[in-house]
Design a protein around this motif. Sequence first.
Motif: not given
Length: 109
Positions: A60-72, A77-93
């Motif tokens: 839900p809007q007030h408790k979302q989880r964002f799933f982001v990949t970071c690729a180099i 070539s490396i691709v890793c995932d991150g999860i967080g309660h904001s897009r920024r936190i997921a990108e950091q992870a």
Amino acid sequence: VFLDGGYAAADAVIRSVFADRLAGLEITAARKDAKTRLQELLQAQGNPLPGYTLVKTEGPQHKQRFFVTCAIDAPRSIVCDGIGHSRRIAEQAAAEAVWNTLMSEESSS
């Protein structure tokens, strides 16, 4: 030590006991976030910057989880995932996961 000798005495004991550990710390790197460390490492090696992709958002809007990949692409070539309660936190992870993968490869070489 502090109660008997004061701040200077306690400081001297701590520095002598932990001198080896303190000497090995990279203070400037520890203060930087994962995305900054990864970007600086890649730039220093002349490699392209990482890419971040929002894969999905759940909840839900007030408790979302964002799933982001970071690729180099380089040094390999490396691709890793991150999860967080904001897009920024997921990108950091995700960046932290890529950073850890690169560092583990360097230490095993």
